[in-house]
Design an enzyme around this catalytic site. Sequence first.
Site, mmCIF file in Angstrom:
data_model
loop_
_atom_site.group_PDB
_atom_site.id
_atom_site.type_symbol
_atom_site.label_atom_id
_atom_site.label_comp_id
_atom_site.label_asym_id
_atom_site.label_seq_id
_atom_site.Cartn_x
_atom_site.Cartn_y
_atom_site.Cartn_z
ATOM 1 N N ASN A 1 0.859 -1.181 0.000
ATOM 2 C CA ASN A 1 0.000 0.000 0.000
ATOM 3 C C ASN A 1 0.904 1.241 0.000
ATOM 4 O O ASN A 1 1.681 1.452 0.937
ATOM 5 C CB ASN A 1 -0.891 -0.026 1.248
ATOM 6 C CG ASN A 1 -1.824 1.169 1.287
ATOM 7 O OD1 ASN A 1 -1.411 2.291 1.026
ATOM 8 N ND2 ASN A 1 -3.069 0.942 1.642
ATOM 9 N N HIS B 1 1.070 6.311 1.638
ATOM 10 C CA HIS B 1 1.845 7.282 2.409
ATOM 11 C C HIS B 1 2.969 7.934 1.623
ATOM 12 O O HIS B 1 3.545 8.921 2.074
ATOM 13 C CB HIS B 1 2.307 6.674 3.730
ATOM 14 C CG HIS B 1 1.112 6.367 4.583
ATOM 15 N ND1 HIS B 1 0.161 7.324 4.884
ATOM 16 C CD2 HIS B 1 0.658 5.212 5.126
ATOM 17 C CE1 HIS B 1 -0.805 6.775 5.598
ATOM 18 N NE2 HIS B 1 -0.532 5.494 5.748
ATOM 19 N N HIS C 1 -5.586 3.675 -1.568
ATOM 20 C CA HIS C 1 -6.915 3.986 -1.038
ATOM 21 C C HIS C 1 -7.315 5.364 -1.564
ATOM 22 O O HIS C 1 -6.703 6.368 -1.214
ATOM 23 C CB HIS C 1 -6.850 3.989 0.493
ATOM 24 C CG HIS C 1 -8.167 4.194 1.164
ATOM 25 N ND1 HIS C 1 -8.346 4.027 2.512
ATOM 26 C CD2 HIS C 1 -9.383 4.559 0.686
ATOM 27 C CE1 HIS C 1 -9.609 4.272 2.834
ATOM 28 N NE2 HIS C 1 -10.253 4.609 1.738
ATOM 29 N N ARG D 1 -9.493 8.026 -1.048
ATOM 30 C CA ARG D 1 -10.437 8.473 -0.014
ATOM 31 C C ARG D 1 -11.325 9.580 -0.555
ATOM 32 O O ARG D 1 -10.927 10.340 -1.442
ATOM 33 C CB ARG D 1 -9.680 8.990 1.212
ATOM 34 C CG ARG D 1 -8.878 7.918 1.929
ATOM 35 C CD ARG D 1 -8.341 8.469 3.236
ATOM 36 N NE ARG D 1 -9.403 8.533 4.213
ATOM 37 C CZ ARG D 1 -9.557 7.677 5.218
ATOM 38 N NH1 ARG D 1 -8.703 6.707 5.397
ATOM 39 N NH2 ARG D 1 -10.560 7.801 6.055
ATOM 40 N N GLU E 1 -8.654 0.578 -2.810
ATOM 41 C CA GLU E 1 -9.582 0.588 -1.667
ATOM 42 C C GLU E 1 -10.468 1.817 -1.788
ATOM 43 O O GLU E 1 -9.991 2.902 -2.125
ATOM 44 C CB GLU E 1 -8.793 0.691 -0.356
ATOM 45 C CG GLU E 1 -7.885 -0.467 -0.100
ATOM 46 C CD GLU E 1 -6.998 -0.205 1.117
ATOM 47 O OE1 GLU E 1 -7.081 0.875 1.720
ATOM 48 O OE2 GLU E 1 -6.214 -1.090 1.432
ATOM 49 N N THR F 1 -8.262 3.933 8.428
ATOM 50 C CA THR F 1 -9.471 3.109 8.477
ATOM 51 C C THR F 1 -9.580 2.483 9.875
ATOM 52 O O THR F 1 -8.613 1.899 10.365
ATOM 53 C CB THR F 1 -9.384 1.982 7.423
ATOM 54 O OG1 THR F 1 -8.901 2.550 6.212
ATOM 55 C CG2 THR F 1 -10.724 1.342 7.190
ATOM 56 N N GLU G 1 -11.039 -9.259 3.216
ATOM 57 C CA GLU G 1 -9.760 -8.893 3.818
ATOM 58 C C GLU G 1 -10.041 -8.733 5.304
ATOM 59 O O GLU G 1 -10.856 -7.896 5.708
ATOM 60 C CB GLU G 1 -9.219 -7.588 3.225
ATOM 61 C CG GLU G 1 -7.895 -7.196 3.878
ATOM 62 C CD GLU G 1 -7.292 -5.918 3.303
ATOM 63 O OE1 GLU G 1 -7.753 -5.458 2.243
ATOM 64 O OE2 GLU G 1 -6.375 -5.383 3.938
HETATM 65 N N1 PXP Z 1 -5.979 -2.867 4.283
HETATM 66 C C1 PXP Z 1 -6.913 -1.885 4.328
HETATM 67 C C2 PXP Z 1 -8.311 -2.215 3.951
HETATM 68 C C3 PXP Z 1 -6.564 -0.570 4.699
HETATM 69 O O1 PXP Z 1 -7.512 0.378 4.737
HETATM 70 C C4 PXP Z 1 -5.219 -0.289 4.991
HETATM 71 C C5 PXP Z 1 -4.813 1.119 5.337
HETATM 72 O O2 PXP Z 1 -5.009 1.941 4.231
HETATM 73 C C6 PXP Z 1 -4.284 -1.333 4.917
HETATM 74 C C7 PXP Z 1 -4.695 -2.615 4.585
HETATM 75 C C8 PXP Z 1 -2.838 -1.121 5.177
HETATM 76 O O3 PXP Z 1 -2.646 -0.760 6.517
HETATM 77 P P1 PXP Z 1 -1.221 -0.320 7.019
HETATM 78 O O4 PXP Z 1 -0.876 0.955 6.311
HETATM 79 O O5 PXP Z 1 -1.419 -0.135 8.486
HETATM 80 O O6 PXP Z 1 -0.275 -1.407 6.676
#
Ligand code: PXP
Length: 251
Positions: free
Chosen positions: A8, A11, A44, A46, A71, A102, A152
Amino acid sequence: MTAKLNVNIDHVATIREARKTIEPSIITAAVICEQAGADGITVHLRQDRRHIQDKDIELLRSVITTYLNVEMAATEEMINIAADTNSDAVSLVPENQNEITTTGGLDVVKNLENVRVAINRLREVGIFVSIFIDPDEKQIEAAHKSGAQQIEICTAEYAEMTLGSRAAHGEGSLRAAQEIERIKKAAVHAKSLGLVVAAGHGLTYRNVAALARINEITEFNIGHSIISRSIFVGLNQAVREMIAAVSNKQN
Ligand code: PXP
């Protein structure tokens, strides 16, 4: 079998949006993750567009050669964007305006009709649909009824119990062990219904191994920990280390 890792990269965009500028490039980030061996890229989109922008999704779609998982909340606006950009997968997640990230899974039991409509539209255009839910039997049954192909499992509660001083204390490790059991039970149940099982949220290099041992989980979505580590060791190395952590079931 080793589970897949989708990185992901939200960030990376968070840093870019802190200055509303053009760097760091999430396109470069996606390519580096793929070169390091990631099985896919997750972002994601948003509703408040705090990190990933619509344009990012279009550009990512044109460069990603592995797997693009987007997402999003199950709103009409988001479903239209997903259908237009043709991502490989969509993960439906809950969204609250003022949350930092989330918080918990989608309440599919309560929102079954809305979720079912969204999933029908996405599946009609050939998108694979996952729903982010808590490891709860009723939510799994509802996810199955909604037409989702994957769940998930939200690992936030487990992850919380493994952090810092909490983990060092008896109660934290006991609750982490209980969460692992709850996640395992959920994964077995979901698989028995024919659902593909993924997991994610708050996972780190240290806490992922316990979940990697659950054979029913075939995909992890991990972001914050990898992007944090990349500041010190570079993104390629950070992704490689997480692939090793997901593959190493001994720790
Ligand atoms: N899965 C989902 C559905 C999420 O919303 C997120 C955060 O965006 C993640 C996984 C990844 O989480 P993290 O950044 O804490 O690894």
